[in-house]
Design an enzyme around this catalytic site. Sequence first.
Site, PDB file in Angstrom:
ATOM      1  N   GLN B 121      35.737  43.151  44.176  1.00  0.00           N
ATOM      2  CA  GLN B 121      34.997  41.934  43.869  1.00  0.00           C
ATOM      3  C   GLN B 121      35.978  40.777  43.750  1.00  0.00           C
ATOM      4  OE1 GLN B 121      31.875  42.256  40.747  1.00  0.00           O
ATOM      5  NE2 GLN B 121      32.866  40.491  39.832  1.00  0.00           N
ATOM      6  N   SER B 124      36.763  36.267  39.955  1.00  0.00           N
ATOM      7  CA  SER B 124      37.650  35.590  38.996  1.00  0.00           C
ATOM      8  C   SER B 124      38.841  34.948  39.676  1.00  0.00           C
ATOM      9  CB  SER B 124      38.170  36.579  37.955  1.00  0.00           C
ATOM     10  OG  SER B 124      37.130  37.004  37.129  1.00  0.00           O
ATOM     11  N   GLU B 239      24.638  46.324  37.144  1.00  0.00           N
ATOM     12  CA  GLU B 239      24.801  47.476  36.235  1.00  0.00           C
ATOM     13  C   GLU B 239      25.003  46.915  34.846  1.00  0.00           C
ATOM     14  OE1 GLU B 239      24.897  50.705  34.402  1.00  0.00           O
ATOM     15  OE2 GLU B 239      26.611  49.440  34.017  1.00  0.00           O
ATOM     16  N   SER B 366      34.391  38.223  27.720  1.00  0.00           N
ATOM     17  CA  SER B 366      35.145  38.593  26.521  1.00  0.00           C
ATOM     18  C   SER B 366      34.228  38.700  25.306  1.00  0.00           C
ATOM     19  CB  SER B 366      36.222  37.546  26.240  1.00  0.00           C
ATOM     20  OG  SER B 366      35.617  36.346  25.824  1.00  0.00           O
TER      21      SER B 366
END
Lengths: 394, 394, 324, 324
Positions: B121, B124, B239, B366
């Site tokens: 993926q 980020s 998910e 986070s």
Amino acid sequence: MTQEDDALRREIRDWIAREAPRDWRTASTHEAFVASQRSWFAKLVGAGYAVPHWPREWPGGGRSLAEQKIIYEELARADTPRLLLSFVSTYHAFATLAECASAQQRSHYLPRILEGETWCQGFSEPGAGSDLAAIRSRAERRGDVYVVSGQKVWSTMAQYADMCLLLVRTSADGPKQAGLTYLLMDMRLPGVSVRPIHQIQGDEEFAEIFLDEVEIPVSQRVGEEGAGWAVAQATLASERGLTLMELSYRMRGAMLRLSEAVHAAGRTCDAGVLRKLGALATRVDAVCALADRFLQKRMDEDERVGDASIVKLAYSRCLRAWTNLGVELADLAGQMHAPITFGDLNSGNWMADFMNSYAWTIAGGSDEVQRNIIAERMLGMPREPKNWITEARP
Amino acid sequence: MTQEDDALRREIRDWIAREAPRDWRTASTHEAFVASQRSWFAKLVGAGYAVPHWPREWPGGGRSLAEQKIIYEELARADTPRLLLSFVSTYHAFATLAECASAQQRSHYLPRILEGETWCQGFSEPGAGSDLAAIRSRAERRGDVYVVSGQKVWSTMAQYADMCLLLVRTSADGPKQAGLTYLLMDMRLPGVSVRPIHQIQGDEEFAEIFLDEVEIPVSQRVGEEGAGWAVAQATLASERGLTLMELSYRMRGAMLRLSEAVHAAGRTCDAGVLRKLGALATRVDAVCALADRFLQKRMDEDERVGDASIVKLAYSRCLRAWTNLGVELADLAGQMHAPITFGDLNSGNWMADFMNSYAWTIAGGSDEVQRNIIAERMLGMPREPKNWITEARP
Amino acid sequence: MSALRRELEDNARKVFPDWQAAQDAEGSWAQMAELGWFMAGVPEALGGLGLERRDLAVIFTEMGRARMPGPALAQFLALEALVQAPDVPGREELLENAMAGAAITTSLTIAGDGLSAVPDADTASQILVRSADEVALVGLAGAKITPFPTWDGSRRLFSVEPAPDAPRIPLAAGAEAAALTERLDGLLCLGLAGDALGGAEAVLAMAIEYLGTRRQFDRPLAMFQALKHRAADLKVALETATALYEASSEAAPLALGAMKAHCCEVYKQVAEEAVQFHGGIGLTVEYPVHLFLKRAFLNRTLGGSAAFWNESAGDAVLERTSAG
Amino acid sequence: MSALRRELEDNARKVFPDWQAAQDAEGSWAQMAELGWFMAGVPEALGGLGLERRDLAVIFTEMGRARMPGPALAQFLALEALVQAPDVPGREELLENAMAGAAITTSLTIAGDGLSAVPDADTASQILVRSADEVALVGLAGAKITPFPTWDGSRRLFSVEPAPDAPRIPLAAGAEAAALTERLDGLLCLGLAGDALGGAEAVLAMAIEYLGTRRQFDRPLAMFQALKHRAADLKVALETATALYEASSEAAPLALGAMKAHCCEVYKQVAEEAVQFHGGIGLTVEYPVHLFLKRAFLNRTLGGSAAFWNESAGDAVLERTSAG
């Protein structure tokens, strides 16, 4: 430690052994408590230990900070009653009068404080706690008097006070701080009424003050009209170290109470309990060392912004942990309701002690306010912007 | 629990007993680990347990969420290797292809995933972590290709990936979200380079991806140009429950490791240690129950905003506490450097486990981001204003 | 949640929407009887509603939310004891009366801790005595009843010493008594845990409501991120404990004890923070947050301390893993 | 702080401004010798600087801040042992060499835990063996030296088994050995505590610096109140521990042990949060925050665990208050 220090320590220790009341924890009514506070204060004045921080011309005054520390250390070590009733008079009122008042105001009020006149502080309001500048009690000048209406809250022992350090709003214009004025108010004036606050642990250490068109002579003003914020800073800065040192030492002395709780619970051989006790004792020692170091910095004129907040936060959190351990050890027996000892933070009446500990995590600048100060003014972390545009709640 | 459920449970339990690798914790090189992951995935595909959440037309697909839960419960209970290498392919890539891609893209890629094609993926970036919309990797359309340059980071196992789910910026105008476009990138294209991130516990679970004028055919775009944000939501939503349930069950199974540590420390009769162990075991049970309840809510279509954040936060904090107790019990012996078991969060190699636990308190939103979500979207506490005017640091 | 449990919850909240609604102990007692709560756990064959423990669990949570006064939890234990003692003469009448609200009290400590912390012992006619040797209903006429006033004013507790010649109806003896006592201790723990979670939910809601209305520095306190994050952590702790609670209603006694310890710590944690969130006003008796704080602390000590249960749970972990 | 201690600190920070400056173990060792650190605690009559323990305490903190590699802490123990053993033949030469930097190592565990965690045992020529029966310098030639690699890469530790016929210089025996060993264990704890506080200060500064520069959601992370409050709590913990440390340099061994446990927990707490503050980057080996995390955890286990010291301290509280 100089020889003079040692001599002072011996002198006060001897005096305490002779003169200090031993039965103060048995006072279970407000009246008995107040009477005991008054007589203890009078004794201290007589012996010259009541106002060590006042100038030399006053009996018992002119002590160095080091000497003041010794006096409070010994008062704490001997488990004498804390000076609750006279605290605002001898610290807050004194500092305000000494630093900001007129000579006439000073010479009028200071002797009376030593004679036992008690003061309270009329700063906080229902809508102005941590955000003190938001004060709304309104003073309007009419000729030679200010006519004051409003409400003050969390005023320590105002129900027993003769006088009040009063912060009021004389103008709604400009920055919030600029419209405040500082007055010395006689609590017996018409329009003043006081209602004690019933606290959750049964204490009534604080009161609300209601002001209904109270006429206060302009001569009772300290500083100029509109200069109240600056005068209030002098009031608030009057004591920022000795008390926390004294309280930390009292907490250390009261490790005895936790030991008693361990014994009572039959857990003297329980490794888990011993570890909690040992870790807490070390933490208490650390808080005492921190308070000592803070006073040393003040003596050395080495104090940084935020140092006082660190001491307060360290003490308040440790006191909470101290009471929590006591509550846990006492288990079901600790839940039994027992009358409180007024103003005692370390009584071994664990639930009362626990609830009392909030006085230190909330009052005098809450833990949250102290954390802001430490983060912003000590660690240099940026403030949040002032010009919030608040959204409606979803 | 229906009879079919019981049958499925027995079936997979028997299969695991026969087929699951037992020696996976001994793989101490990256190559051995990857090889073991590939062979375990192939076995699962063969047995029809690899993609229970895919539609019925795929082998092993068409399982209800309840059945999926049983499969992962049993995989966790038997301490089989987690499916790390194939996770992005079977969940993220699958969901994206199934929900947003063209029929042609779907039929091209899905079979390959079952054959073992691995995906990573590329979301980020160094300046876009929690604030994903801040993505800056630039894609410029030139004829039939997008020319992409930029940098991606924290891409799970990108160094072993064949394909990448890539989110890039095609426009700098308007709201940040509106300028994003979603591409399927072949990792073997010229201009793509990958550098594994050396993690503090010795793992290399993540990698950086550098994109230097990579030419990606326009046919590899998912959705319209500028619709990348919406497609990314499908990827991220793929998910949100089974993994935390599986991990919680694994943590519960690994209470054994803590018991071993208590025995090794000779503290089986230490009341303090027993209390910590017992309290933690109960907390772990609670996290398992929470994950179960969350899945049940999903099955009942009763999920609330914030529920997923609660599960993640409860798990991440409990995992941290779990590792902390292990580190404490192991004392000096636990500080000895030992090779890690890749991707294992509950290895009993305590310092490695401790450091690995940050993957759950930091990655995938986070703890701090989860707390914001819970406070604002679940408890209704107001957001901070968006129009900050930031001050310079003092 | 099943439709039945949802209905139990809805009915409870209609009658006891908050702590004020339940303040009057006598009135609440009648309302509970009217809601059929005392019939809930009794099998239909015996005239009850035949609900399961997980249904009772809903009631316990509602009792905590409403900070229910009175000896209802003791009543549930007495009812369960009667249900589990089929051969006792006069059982049907006893059960019938108890279901209708005739109070039978019992200690809220775990068996072995004696007859302390007995709610409303001064008004109940009988006390359920639980021990590993015998479970019995003992008459309270002539008993020595010493008040045990607690900081939590919602429960009126006493220490009890029954008269030597008090009438005694044995419900179980020997191994049966041990098993029944364990079962009743488990139910006690379930009840206290539910009470804790209901109370924690109520006091957390109260605190968040307060933060939303109270303004400082020109913004609601609820906008301060430090407070938001602390509130979120409390919510996580509460939801996690609730999931455990819901999954535990049929658990073994030890697991119920450990669960109770966990849930009561969460209640204490939430209440302690809720007072801090309220600032000064939370320290005044006029404001109700302290009522929950005091109940949280009392709950923690009833039904066995966290130290006791966690140590037992730790032992069990070692045993379980050594055996495996 | 006295002028002398200020000077010690200033000099240390010139030579070791941060952890990078101290990375090279060999070079740092020479620099420490040059700074006179190994002479610091030795009386002037013996050729040292005659500084007190609270001066050494400043050095220990600087060692922690710089995450000093090498066996310096062991060297301080060996020096102290020699100072406290006046009648040992050849002491002057031994002292002279050690002050000049000839390494004598010793275990960084407390006495009784054997010869584990001995830094740089593979390069030192002698090891100081401490026990309640005997304190001695033992030659390392022929010793069995087993590496004990730790997650903290800054200290090279070994388990040591000296050769049976290794040369042995007794420094103390009997009651004297017990007293000296206790004294040396106390110095070990002081050293580890100082190391912890210096390290904690460095890693906290690193984290706050990072929060100030890293931006998310259009503002620096340091502006988020939740992070500010957590940073403030760490600062409070650190300042409190530092005050205890500064007040404890002459304390009794047990108090030093409890103090060490306290300070090392603070280091661990600060380092654990510092990694979280850094987010993903803190989990990469390129970024130094993990170096302090690992040292924090190792420090915690050297010189006796918190469990050991806190239990002893708890015992002492009971004794003190029972006697009083």
